[in-house]
Design a protein around this motif. Structure first.
Motif, PDB file in Angstrom:
ATOM      1  N   MET A   1     -22.325  -3.070 -21.498  1.00 32.02           N
ATOM      2  CA  MET A   1     -22.777  -3.393 -22.853  1.00 32.02           C
ATOM      3  C   MET A   1     -22.822  -4.887 -23.038  1.00 32.02           C
ATOM      4  N   LEU A   2     -23.903  -5.382 -23.645  1.00 31.70           N
ATOM      5  CA  LEU A   2     -24.058  -6.795 -23.996  1.00 31.70           C
ATOM      6  C   LEU A   2     -24.146  -6.894 -25.516  1.00 31.70           C
ATOM      7  N   ASP A   3     -23.394  -7.810 -26.095  1.00 32.30           N
ATOM      8  CA  ASP A   3     -23.353  -7.929 -27.555  1.00 32.30           C
ATOM      9  C   ASP A   3     -23.260  -9.401 -27.930  1.00 32.30           C
ATOM     10  N   ASP A   4     -24.285  -9.907 -28.633  1.00 33.45           N
ATOM     11  CA  ASP A   4     -24.255 -11.307 -29.070  1.00 33.45           C
ATOM     12  C   ASP A   4     -24.031 -11.418 -30.581  1.00 33.45           C
ATOM     13  N   GLY A   5     -23.717 -10.311 -31.233  1.00 29.51           N
ATOM     14  CA  GLY A   5     -23.535 -10.318 -32.676  1.00 29.51           C
ATOM     15  C   GLY A   5     -24.794  -9.924 -33.422  1.00 29.51           C
ATOM     16  N   GLU A   6     -25.939  -9.999 -32.775  1.00 27.03           N
ATOM     17  CA  GLU A   6     -27.218  -9.618 -33.376  1.00 27.03           C
ATOM     18  C   GLU A   6     -27.757  -8.330 -32.753  1.00 27.03           C
ATOM     19  N   VAL A   7     -27.682  -8.267 -31.446  1.00 26.23           N
ATOM     20  CA  VAL A   7     -28.234  -7.127 -30.716  1.00 26.23           C
ATOM     21  C   VAL A   7     -27.184  -6.581 -29.757  1.00 26.23           C
ATOM     22  N   LYS A   8     -27.003  -5.263 -29.753  1.00 24.45           N
ATOM     23  CA  LYS A   8     -26.164  -4.614 -28.757  1.00 24.45           C
ATOM     24  C   LYS A   8     -27.076  -3.912 -27.766  1.00 24.45           C
ATOM     25  N   LEU A   9     -26.852  -4.174 -26.489  1.00 24.46           N
ATOM     26  CA  LEU A   9     -27.662  -3.602 -25.426  1.00 24.46           C
ATOM     27  C   LEU A   9     -26.776  -2.808 -24.490  1.00 24.46           C
ATOM     28  N   TYR A  10     -27.215  -1.588 -24.169  1.00 24.30           N
ATOM     29  CA  TYR A  10     -26.428  -0.712 -23.315  1.00 24.30           C
ATOM     30  C   TYR A  10     -27.166  -0.457 -22.008  1.00 24.30           C
ATOM     31  N   LEU A  11     -26.417  -0.498 -20.914  1.00 23.97           N
ATOM     32  CA  LEU A  11     -27.006  -0.311 -19.594  1.00 23.97           C
ATOM     33  C   LEU A  11     -27.117   1.181 -19.280  1.00 23.97           C
ATOM     34  N   TYR A  12     -28.325   1.604 -18.838  1.00 24.98           N
ATOM     35  CA  TYR A  12     -28.566   2.987 -18.459  1.00 24.98           C
ATOM     36  C   TYR A  12     -29.109   3.045 -17.039  1.00 24.98           C
ATOM     37  N   ARG A  13     -28.718   4.094 -16.337  1.00 21.00           N
ATOM     38  CA  ARG A  13     -29.292   4.308 -15.004  1.00 21.00           C
ATOM     39  C   ARG A  13     -30.730   4.791 -15.127  1.00 21.00           C
ATOM     40  N   LYS A  14     -30.977   5.659 -16.108  1.00 25.54           N
ATOM     41  CA  LYS A  14     -32.323   6.176 -16.350  1.00 25.54           C
ATOM     42  C   LYS A  14     -32.570   6.248 -17.840  1.00 25.54           C
ATOM     43  N   VAL A  15     -33.787   5.929 -18.261  1.00 24.28           N
ATOM     44  CA  VAL A  15     -34.191   6.102 -19.657  1.00 24.28           C
ATOM     45  C   VAL A  15     -35.548   6.790 -19.671  1.00 24.28           C
ATOM     46  N   SER A  16     -35.831   7.472 -20.776  1.00 25.09           N
ATOM     47  CA  SER A  16     -37.075   8.251 -20.875  1.00 25.09           C
ATOM     48  C   SER A  16     -38.157   7.522 -21.661  1.00 25.09           C
ATOM     49  N   VAL A  17     -37.898   6.257 -22.007  1.00 31.43           N
ATOM     50  CA  VAL A  17     -38.887   5.482 -22.752  1.00 31.43           C
ATOM     51  C   VAL A  17     -39.359   4.312 -21.890  1.00 31.43           C
ATOM     52  N   PRO A  18     -40.607   3.825 -22.114  1.00 38.90           N
ATOM     53  CA  PRO A  18     -41.136   2.747 -21.270  1.00 38.90           C
ATOM     54  C   PRO A  18     -40.489   1.393 -21.544  1.00 38.90           C
ATOM     55  N   CYS A  19     -40.487   0.574 -20.531  1.00 43.57           N
ATOM     56  CA  CYS A  19     -39.996  -0.794 -20.647  1.00 43.57           C
ATOM     57  C   CYS A  19     -40.970  -1.614 -21.485  1.00 43.57           C
ATOM     58  N   HIS A  20     -40.443  -2.482 -22.369  1.00 47.91           N
ATOM     59  CA  HIS A  20     -41.298  -3.322 -23.195  1.00 47.91           C
ATOM     60  C   HIS A  20     -42.135  -4.282 -22.354  1.00 47.91           C
ATOM     61  N   ARG A  21     -41.648  -4.646 -21.214  1.00 43.43           N
ATOM     62  CA  ARG A  21     -42.349  -5.628 -20.388  1.00 43.43           C
ATOM     63  C   ARG A  21     -43.473  -5.004 -19.551  1.00 43.43           C
ATOM     64  N   CYS A  22     -43.165  -3.937 -18.825  1.00 43.34           N
ATOM     65  CA  CYS A  22     -44.149  -3.389 -17.881  1.00 43.34           C
ATOM     66  C   CYS A  22     -44.776  -2.080 -18.349  1.00 43.34           C
ATOM     67  N   GLY A  23     -44.162  -1.421 -19.347  1.00 47.36           N
ATOM     68  CA  GLY A  23     -44.713  -0.165 -19.842  1.00 47.36           C
ATOM     69  C   GLY A  23     -44.417   1.035 -18.965  1.00 47.36           C
ATOM     70  N   ARG A  24     -43.642   0.820 -17.907  1.00 50.76           N
ATOM     71  CA  ARG A  24     -43.313   1.911 -16.991  1.00 50.76           C
ATOM     72  C   ARG A  24     -41.957   2.521 -17.355  1.00 50.76           C
ATOM     73  N   THR A  25     -41.734   3.734 -16.862  1.00 46.53           N
ATOM     74  CA  THR A  25     -40.487   4.444 -17.127  1.00 46.53           C
ATOM     75  C   THR A  25     -39.762   4.733 -15.818  1.00 46.53           C
ATOM     76  N   GLY A  26     -38.454   4.458 -15.783  1.00 43.38           N
ATOM     77  CA  GLY A  26     -37.654   4.816 -14.628  1.00 43.38           C
ATOM     78  C   GLY A  26     -37.801   3.910 -13.429  1.00 43.38           C
TER      79      GLY A  26
END
Length: 235
Positions: free
Chosen positions: A113-138
């Motif tokens: 988990m990454l937390d800067d006070g504004e955004v909390k980000l959680y690390l996943y091995r797999k997600v079912s939604v596309p990446c904002h950068r490349c649009g790909r999944t998995g």
């Protein structure tokens, strides 16, 4: 625990603890780094903290049946890749002999988990939604925001850094120009074309996400290094 000076099995000279605002290539894992490192003041030799002070054996919550051992080089004769980021493994690696999985030292130590006070980000091995950068999944492990609006592949963040810093790491001299990191603004505009305000806010929040994921990928997941990453990002 950090030490001001260490001896390391991979190098003949003492290595000193330093901070750098410019990218370097780790001579242990051969991956990019920034921030904290151990450096040889006699010759050009740098190590990530994770490569300089490694645990010889680790476990990982994503692979509960695996035991990873640190190796100075990939085992065998075939090309191997990191199961976290999908990139080639060419130097130090955590390898599980029983299953054949491999992890770069920095990838193995990615915070859950990454937390800067504004955004909390959680690390996943797999997600079912596309990446904002490349649009790909998995494609690779991903960091996803608590609000589920932002998803960034670890592989994509590495691509952004390596592409931006390739010339610099290969000997370029113009640091101000060659250390720029592309922003996500152009990519994110396709998600929010109807609302300029929403685009701006989304880009600001995603920019924070990139800063913190990049700092973690580079082996120094601290607020200070995330700030440096932010200063290097293209507007």
């Amino acid at each position: 625990m950090k030490y001001n000076e260490i001896s390391h099995f991979s190098h003949q000279h003492k290595l000193k603890f330093e901070h750098t605002k410019f990218p370097f290539k780790c001579d242990g894992c051969h991956e990019v780094g920034i921030g904290s490192l151990y450096k040889c003041t006699t010759c050009d030799y740098d190590l990530h903290l994770h490569c300089a002070l490694p645990a010889t054996t680790i476990s990982h919550p994503f692979y509960t049946k695996c035991s990873f051992q640190l190796l100075a080089r990939p085992p065998g004769s075939i090309q191997r890749y990191c199961n976290a980021c999908g990139k080639d493994v060419t130097g130090f690696v955590y390898h599980c002999k029983s299953c054949g999985f491999d992890l770069h030292p920095c990838c193995a130590k990615l915070p859950r988990m990454l937390d800067d006070g504004e955004v909390k980000l959680y690390l996943y091995r797999k997600v079912s939604v596309p990446c904002h950068r490349c649009g790909r999944t998995g494609r690779s492990w991903s960091y996803r925001s608590e609000c589920k609006k932002y998803n960034l592949d670890v592989a994509c963040v590495k691509d952004m850094l390596v592409e931006s810093w390739h010339d610099y790491l290969c000997g370029g001299n113009n640091k101000e120009f060659r250390t720029r990191i592309p922003s996500l603004k152009g990519t994110l505009q396709t998600y929010h074309q109807k609302s300029k305000g929403k685009v701006q806010k989304c880009c600001e929040m995603a920019g924070l996400a990139v800063q913190f994921v990049a700092s973690a990928v580079l082996g120094d997941p601290t607020t200070m290094i995330a700030g440096i990453i932010g200063s290097l990002m293209s507007k």
